[in-house]
Design an enzyme around this catalytic site. Structure first.
Site, PDB file in Angstrom:
ATOM      1  N   HIS A 263       0.829  -1.202   0.000  1.00 55.71           N
ATOM      2  CA  HIS A 263       0.000   0.000   0.000  1.00 55.71           C
ATOM      3  C   HIS A 263       0.864   1.252   0.000  1.00 55.71           C
ATOM      4  O   HIS A 263       1.878   1.346   0.684  1.00 55.71           O
ATOM      5  CB  HIS A 263      -1.028  -0.017   1.128  1.00 55.71           C
ATOM      6  CG  HIS A 263      -0.539   0.308   2.498  1.00 55.71           C
ATOM      7  ND1 HIS A 263      -0.378   1.598   2.951  1.00 55.71           N
ATOM      8  CD2 HIS A 263      -0.215  -0.491   3.540  1.00 55.71           C
ATOM      9  CE1 HIS A 263       0.026   1.576   4.219  1.00 55.71           C
ATOM     10  NE2 HIS A 263       0.144   0.320   4.597  1.00 55.71           N
ATOM     11  N   ASP A 275       5.611   2.277   7.309  1.00 53.87           N
ATOM     12  CA  ASP A 275       4.229   1.893   7.007  1.00 53.87           C
ATOM     13  C   ASP A 275       3.632   2.868   5.987  1.00 53.87           C
ATOM     14  O   ASP A 275       2.990   3.844   6.375  1.00 53.87           O
ATOM     15  CB  ASP A 275       3.401   1.916   8.297  1.00 53.87           C
ATOM     16  CG  ASP A 275       1.982   1.442   8.102  1.00 53.87           C
ATOM     17  OD1 ASP A 275       1.700   0.808   7.066  1.00 53.87           O
ATOM     18  OD2 ASP A 275       1.160   1.714   8.993  1.00 53.87           O
ATOM     19  N   GLU A 308      -5.376   2.245   1.727  1.00 51.48           N
ATOM     20  CA  GLU A 308      -5.316   1.101   2.643  1.00 51.48           C
ATOM     21  C   GLU A 308      -5.619   1.530   4.062  1.00 51.48           C
ATOM     22  O   GLU A 308      -6.294   0.808   4.819  1.00 51.48           O
ATOM     23  CB  GLU A 308      -3.924   0.457   2.572  1.00 51.48           C
ATOM     24  CG  GLU A 308      -3.794  -0.863   3.314  1.00 51.48           C
ATOM     25  CD  GLU A 308      -3.324  -0.727   4.767  1.00 51.48           C
ATOM     26  OE1 GLU A 308      -3.216  -1.764   5.450  1.00 51.48           O
ATOM     27  OE2 GLU A 308      -3.061   0.415   5.222  1.00 51.48           O
ATOM     28  N   GLU A 309      -5.117   2.697   4.439  1.00 55.08           N
ATOM     29  CA  GLU A 309      -5.240   3.145   5.820  1.00 55.08           C
ATOM     30  C   GLU A 309      -6.669   3.534   6.197  1.00 55.08           C
ATOM     31  O   GLU A 309      -6.951   3.767   7.368  1.00 55.08           O
ATOM     32  CB  GLU A 309      -4.294   4.321   6.085  1.00 55.08           C
ATOM     33  CG  GLU A 309      -2.813   3.982   5.948  1.00 55.08           C
ATOM     34  CD  GLU A 309      -2.287   3.082   7.061  1.00 55.08           C
ATOM     35  OE1 GLU A 309      -3.081   2.650   7.923  1.00 55.08           O
ATOM     36  OE2 GLU A 309      -1.082   2.805   7.062  1.00 55.08           O
ATOM     37  N   ASP A 337       3.955  -5.350   3.664  1.00 56.03           N
ATOM     38  CA  ASP A 337       3.482  -4.198   4.436  1.00 56.03           C
ATOM     39  C   ASP A 337       4.324  -4.083   5.699  1.00 56.03           C
ATOM     40  O   ASP A 337       4.233  -4.925   6.583  1.00 56.03           O
ATOM     41  CB  ASP A 337       2.009  -4.405   4.800  1.00 56.03           C
ATOM     42  CG  ASP A 337       1.353  -3.156   5.380  1.00 56.03           C
ATOM     43  OD1 ASP A 337       2.063  -2.181   5.646  1.00 56.03           O
ATOM     44  OD2 ASP A 337       0.121  -3.181   5.571  1.00 56.03           O
ATOM     45  N   HIS A 437       2.194   4.650  12.967  1.00 58.11           N
ATOM     46  CA  HIS A 437       1.158   5.675  12.770  1.00 58.11           C
ATOM     47  C   HIS A 437       1.472   6.970  13.521  1.00 58.11           C
ATOM     48  O   HIS A 437       0.596   7.569  14.135  1.00 58.11           O
ATOM     49  CB  HIS A 437      -0.217   5.140  13.176  1.00 58.11           C
ATOM     50  CG  HIS A 437      -0.807   4.188  12.200  1.00 58.11           C
ATOM     51  ND1 HIS A 437      -2.099   3.726  12.282  1.00 58.11           N
ATOM     52  CD2 HIS A 437      -0.286   3.596  11.091  1.00 58.11           C
ATOM     53  CE1 HIS A 437      -2.348   2.898  11.285  1.00 58.11           C
ATOM     54  NE2 HIS A 437      -1.245   2.800  10.548  1.00 58.11           N
TER      55      HIS A 437
END
Length: 485
Positions: A263, A275, A308-309, A337, A437
């Protein structure tokens, strides 16, 4: 900085297997191209080149408000970078658009007995409005399915209340649905370990139910003792368009295509270099080293997913868009990922459910994919662990469609066990990626030693299945497996 693909290491027009063996082509003889060699392709995916892509993705984030999230100029620039590199390598590149719902948090707070409590809003949460809500707190007792089933609320008066449940076992969306069905006004999910609940989304349909957010495990105790709380989750949700990036080799049979994906979007909170810049960079470099016209048995399709998120939207829309014949022509899906976590694990998706954790096995053939990656890590002196198909990455829509799947993962917000630290080093009882994140998900926090190995695993997996689908059912065998016959 970006990196021009080294001609000496590409597979377009050059025999990587022959080069690996030191075989020189006769100057007077035009030998046919040698077949692809998986270990040689793995070796061709070099760390310096992968880091070069990460530098470009970090530059893009820095120049575009600090992230590469859905609906931002940073995401558009990421699409342009990846598509441009693929086109330079001779690939025919498409950037198909899809509809997606964007999500922004304008304000968020939680006050319990007059004291503020740290809060993380779950993606796609509906809004309480700027004034928030003040309501009773109802703590749902922990059990084997904490807040996952409507029956977990038996004996509780949740109507109009703020329901508090533990994290774990089922998706946040299932917890939200159960609370809403019992009439709760909002949902708070208590992390099942110390520290705040990092990330998490309700999926695209989450905005149709009740506001939802997460709190740390430590703050769960204060909520359990509280009678009322004031919750503000002021969000904005709107429909927009986003893009995937798709490129396929011009060679190889198209009846059994190998799809390889990562992603491309980050979360709004940070640049998303682990990420999932790490997966993007490794898949992109594998594509560049393979080239657009290698000598292979099965065509390889490289996919870089958007949104994706916000709930695997890009990959889901892609799978939904396929006709029956197009879906059946996909032999397998490989997902990458987070490949450079700073407290890294070496994790391969548990295709046969031998760990008996969480979801069951993947579609038939997934066990063989797991073994392929375990064998690669063993060849590099690493004992890999399994990781559950928990639905948190883009393999999800492919698994649901009955397509064999697998891949590699270096860990997110889960904590490294003592056994894992004993095998791989690192810090016990610390998240694989403490920067998950967050604004700290930067190139400076990538474990480059781990990334060197995991990026090479992408080349190995692609090289293996581009040549042979041994252990993966195709055609009539897959039809029988799907029908249960």
């Amino acid at each position: 900085m970006g990196r021009t693909v080294m001609n000496a290491m590409t597979l377009s027009g050059i025999m990587i297997a022959a080069a690996a063996l030191g075989i020189a082509a006769c100057s007077n003889t035009s030998a046919p191209p040698a077949p692809l060699d998986a270990p040689a392709l793995a070796d061709a995916v070099q760390l310096d080149a992968v880091v070069g892509h990460l530098q470009e993705l970090e530059r893009i984030a820095t120049e575009n408000g600090g992230n590469r999230a859905l609906g931002t100029t940073g995401y558009d620039a990421s699409v342009d970078y990846v598509a441009g590199k693929l086109r330079e390598a001779g690939f025919d590149v498409r950037t198909p658009e899809f509809d997606v719902t964007s999500f922004d948090v304008n304000d968020a707070s939680l006050t319990v007995d007059g004291a503020p409590v740290e809060l993380r809003v779950l993606g796609m949460s509906p809004s309480t409005g700027p004034d928030g809500i003040t309501a009773r707190v109802v703590r749902v007792p922990a059990d084997d399915t904490p807040g996952c089933e409507v029956t977990d609320y038996d004996g509780l008066d949740a109507a109009g209340a703020i329901a508090v449940v533990d994290r774990g076992v089922c998706p946040f969306s299932a917890k939200q649905k159960a609370a809403a069905e019992r009439g709760a006004a909002a949902l708070l999910v208590v992390n099942n370990e110390p520290g705040p609940l990092a990330g998490g989304t309700l999926g695209e349909d989450g905005d149709e139910l009740i506001p939802a957010a997460g709190v740390s495990g430590n703050d769960g105790a204060a909520l359990a003792a509280a009678e009322t709380a004031t919750l503000v989750v002021d969000t904005t949700i709107e429909d927009i368009r986003s893009r995937n990036v798709i490129a396929q080799t011009a060679t190889g049979g198209t009846d059994d295509v190998v799809v390889v994906g990562a992603h491309l979007d980050s979360v709004p909170e940070g640049p998303g270099i682990n990420d999932n810049g790490s997966g993007v960079a490794a898949v992109l470099e594998t594509a560049l080293q393979l080239g657009s016209g290698p000598t292979i048995t099965n065509a390889v399709r490289f996919a870089f997913w958007g949104a994706e998120e916000t709930g695997l939207v890009g990959s889901t829309r892609y799978v939904e868009s396929l006709s029956d014949d197009e879906r059946d022509s996909i032999a397998l899906y490989l997902n990458f990922d987070m490949l450079g976590s700073p407290n890294p694990g070496y994790l391969v998706y548990d295709g046969d459910d031998s760990d008996a954790v969480g979801a069951g096995p993947g579609p038939e053939g997934s066990a063989g994919i797991e073994q392929t990656f375990r064998s690669f890590f063993e060849s590099r002196g690493v004992a890999a662990d399994g990781t559950d198909f928990d639905g948190r990455s883009d393999y999800g829509p492919f698994v649901e469609a009955g397509i064999p799947a697998g891949g590699v993962f270096s860990g997110a917000d889960e904590r490294k066990s003592a056994d894992q630290a004993g095998k791989w080093g690192g810090e016990v009882d610390t998240a694989f990626d403490p920067n998950y994140h967050s604004p700290q998900d930067t190139l400076g926090n990538i474990d480059r030693d781990a990334l060197a190995v995991t990026a090479a695993s992408v080349g190995y997996g692609v090289g293996t299945y581009a040549q042979s689908l041994d252990g993966v059912p195709t055609g009539d065998a897959r039809d029988r497996e799907r029908s249960g016959n």
